[in-house]
Structure formats: C-alpha cells, structure tokens
Motif scaffolding. Structure first.
Motif, PDB file in Angstrom:
ATOM      1  N   ASP A 124       1.108  -1.096  -0.280  1.00  0.00           N
ATOM      2  CA  ASP A 124       0.273  -0.212  -0.172  1.00  0.00           C
ATOM      3  C   ASP A 124       0.744   0.970   0.028  1.00  0.00           C
ATOM      4  OD1 ASP A 124      -2.304   1.602  -0.033  1.00  0.00           O
ATOM      5  OD2 ASP A 124      -2.694   1.410   2.244  1.00  0.00           O
ATOM      6  N   TYR A 125       2.077   1.216  -0.814  1.00  0.00           N
ATOM      7  CA  TYR A 125       2.707   2.602  -0.830  1.00  0.00           C
ATOM      8  C   TYR A 125       2.175   3.355  -1.104  1.00  0.00           C
ATOM      9  CZ  TYR A 125       6.588   5.362  -1.390  1.00  0.00           C
ATOM     10  OH  TYR A 125       7.825   6.321  -1.736  1.00  0.00           O
ATOM     11  N   ALA A 126       2.407   4.220  -0.942  1.00  0.00           N
ATOM     12  CA  ALA A 126       1.878   6.379  -1.635  1.00  0.00           C
ATOM     13  C   ALA A 126       3.154   7.012  -2.251  1.00  0.00           C
ATOM     14  CB  ALA A 126       1.200   6.666  -0.356  1.00  0.00           C
ATOM     15  N   PRO A 127       3.470   6.508  -3.278  1.00  0.00           N
ATOM     16  CA  PRO A 127       4.229   7.808  -3.643  1.00  0.00           C
ATOM     17  C   PRO A 127       5.255   8.624  -3.309  1.00  0.00           C
ATOM     18  CG  PRO A 127       3.667   5.975  -4.809  1.00  0.00           C
ATOM     19  CD  PRO A 127       2.515   6.425  -4.361  1.00  0.00           C
ATOM     20  N   GLY A 162       8.034   2.759  -7.728  1.00  0.00           N
ATOM     21  CA  GLY A 162       6.454   0.880  -8.331  1.00  0.00           C
ATOM     22  C   GLY A 162       5.908   0.950  -7.164  1.00  0.00           C
ATOM     23  N   ILE A 163       6.240   1.033  -6.031  1.00  0.00           N
ATOM     24  CA  ILE A 163       5.504  -0.005  -4.649  1.00  0.00           C
ATOM     25  C   ILE A 163       3.843   1.104  -4.651  1.00  0.00           C
ATOM     26  CG2 ILE A 163       4.822  -0.520  -2.231  1.00  0.00           C
ATOM     27  CD1 ILE A 163       8.207  -0.949  -2.767  1.00  0.00           C
ATOM     28  N   GLN A 164       3.146   0.799  -5.376  1.00  0.00           N
ATOM     29  CA  GLN A 164       1.983   1.426  -5.328  1.00  0.00           C
ATOM     30  C   GLN A 164       0.032   1.161  -4.323  1.00  0.00           C
ATOM     31  OE1 GLN A 164       0.982   1.983  -9.536  1.00  0.00           O
ATOM     32  NE2 GLN A 164       2.602   3.570 -10.014  1.00  0.00           N
ATOM     33  N   ALA A 179       3.782   3.131   3.781  1.00  0.00           N
ATOM     34  CA  ALA A 179       3.411   1.528   3.500  1.00  0.00           C
ATOM     35  C   ALA A 179       2.964   1.808   4.565  1.00  0.00           C
ATOM     36  CB  ALA A 179       5.111   1.314   2.802  1.00  0.00           C
ATOM     37  N   GLU A 180       2.371   0.393   4.326  1.00  0.00           N
ATOM     38  CA  GLU A 180       1.789  -0.604   5.636  1.00  0.00           C
ATOM     39  C   GLU A 180       2.667  -1.557   5.535  1.00  0.00           C
ATOM     40  OE1 GLU A 180      -1.822  -3.460   6.593  1.00  0.00           O
ATOM     41  OE2 GLU A 180      -1.907  -2.150   4.841  1.00  0.00           O
ATOM     42  N   PHE A 181       3.092  -1.825   6.787  1.00  0.00           N
ATOM     43  CA  PHE A 181       4.532  -3.296   7.402  1.00  0.00           C
ATOM     44  C   PHE A 181       3.096  -4.282   8.432  1.00  0.00           C
ATOM     45  CE2 PHE A 181       6.366  -4.358  10.979  1.00  0.00           C
ATOM     46  CZ  PHE A 181       7.624  -4.953  10.778  1.00  0.00           C
ATOM     47  N   LEU A 182       3.330  -5.486   7.965  1.00  0.00           N
ATOM     48  CA  LEU A 182       2.928  -6.103   7.933  1.00  0.00           C
ATOM     49  C   LEU A 182       4.018  -7.186   8.459  1.00  0.00           C
ATOM     50  CD1 LEU A 182       1.251  -5.735   4.988  1.00  0.00           C
ATOM     51  CD2 LEU A 182      -0.664  -7.540   6.039  1.00  0.00           C
TER      52      LEU A 182
END
Length: 236
Positions: A85-88, A228-230, A93-96
C-alpha cells in the motif's frame, strides 16, 4: 534479484516459488491467518507458484509489493513480513509481519525481524513513515507494536468485516515516522542487542541486489524501488 537483510539469528529474503508449500501451510493455519490477514483466500498451489515466480522475474517497481520470508539459521522459515500500500508522494507504506508458530513468538524472533524491516524501510527505501493495522482481538501484537516505537494514531470501530469472525471487527492504527525512528532510544538499544548494530543511525550496507550495476547508486536504486510500490498485492 534478491532483496534481503541479515541479523544475528535471522535472515530476510524475498519469497520465491520454492516457498509455496510453506506459505500454503501457513494460509491454512487458522491461528496464523486470523492474525496476519483475516480474509485471505488460499490459492491453489499452481497459482501461488506462478505468482511467486513472477515476483522473482520482475523488479519490485513493477510489482508494487514486497514480501519477505523470515528464516532462522537453525529452524528455517518461521514467518513472513511485507511492505504494501505504498503512497509514492507521501513516502509511506503499510507494514505486515507474522510468525508461523506460537513457539517462535516468545523467543525474540518477531522483534529481530521487525528491526530488520525497520532497517530496510528507513535506511534503504527512504520511507518517511510506516504504519500498521492491528485487529482489536490481537492485543499482544498491539502491545508489541507500541513497544517498538509506533504511536497509536487511531481506533477504527467496526472498520473491517472478518469472514472468519463472521462480523465486523475494530482496528488499531499505529504509525512510525523516520523522525521518531532516528531518535528512539529503545529501538537503538534493541537493535544493538538483537541484530548487532544501531539501525536508528547512519544506514548500514545491506545486500539489496547482487545483479545491480555499480553505476546505479543508492539514491537511484531507492527512487526506482519506491516509484513502483503503489498497492499491496492480494494473494489468491
């Protein structure tokens, strides 16, 4: 490409096709999946293998999701962790994270793996913030999250419908910024003891991509990954 990090007893590496049997076993374990991703639908083995194969063939910038296998030097694979769930624009980002068996949860392995993930998030990927969602019935995870520097930012009432719980559940939301990470004395002490270095200070050298050209410097690598992490990929 292998994205990895190394601690005293644990090694993080990108999940691969060979991990399919391990992951499928975890997805079928109610005690694990209930805490890690409650509405996960277990895919067929061939689907999972194909998905994992695709991840190894494409750069994370093309995938928008990065998942790690947590390996112990003696016990082997003991859990998984991920950024999604990265927001450029916002660099968050969310961490799990989840350990497969309860016996590993009381030995400090979850703590070491979390520190290795924080090391990657702030010292390699240059994130400004990571955050977690914790189910209200997972009080021990919420306590551990706060212990590791995350601030309680909210309580979302009846926010998530859980198929397994057959009803709506509340969520805790917690966040950790790079500014708080850099000045967190407890994280500094924990990291020195559990992984052998102070991750709150200057970035350490981490094996990010053995095939990367030496011409591509660290800042270029960070930018290429982060762009690229979107969105978080959903299994199944």
């Amino acid at each position: 490409m292998i994205i990895s990090n190394q601690g005293k007893s644990l090694h993080l590496r990108q999940t691969e096709p060979k991990d399919a049997p391990i992951l499928l076993k975890a997805y079928d374990d109610e005690s694990f999946i209930r805490l890690y991703r409650s509405n996960n639908v277990t895919p067929k083995e061939e689907q999972l293998v194909e998905g994992l194969k695709k991840r190894t063939e494409l750069h994370p910038t093309q995938l928008g999701y990065l998942e790690f296998m947590i390996e112990h030097k003696e016990h082997g694979a003991i859990g998984v962790a991920a950024f999604g769930d990265y927001a450029p624009h916002h660099k968050r980002a969310e961490f799990l994270i989840g350990l497969f068996e309860e016996q590993y949860q009381s030995r400090g392995y979850g703590a070491e793996a979390t520190l290795l993930m924080l090391d990657l998030a702030f010292n390699v990927y240059n994130l400004n913030k990571i955050y977690t969602y914790v189910y209200d019935y997972n009080e021990s995870s919420e306590e551990q999250t706060v212990r590791f520097g995350f601030k309680k930012e909210g309580y979302l009432e009846s926010h998530h419908y859980s198929i397994r719980e057959q009803g709506f559940v509340d969520l805790y939301i917690n966040g950790l910024t790079i500014a708080n990470f850099r000045t967190h004395e407890k994280l500094s002490r924990f990291s020195k003891r559990l992984i052998g270095r102070d991750i709150t200070q200057a970035p350490t050298q981490i094996n990010i991509n053995e095939d990367i050209s030496p011409v591509e410097n660290e800042e270029q690598m960070k930018k290429r990954f982060l762009e690229g992490i979107q969105a978080m990929a959903i299994q199944g």
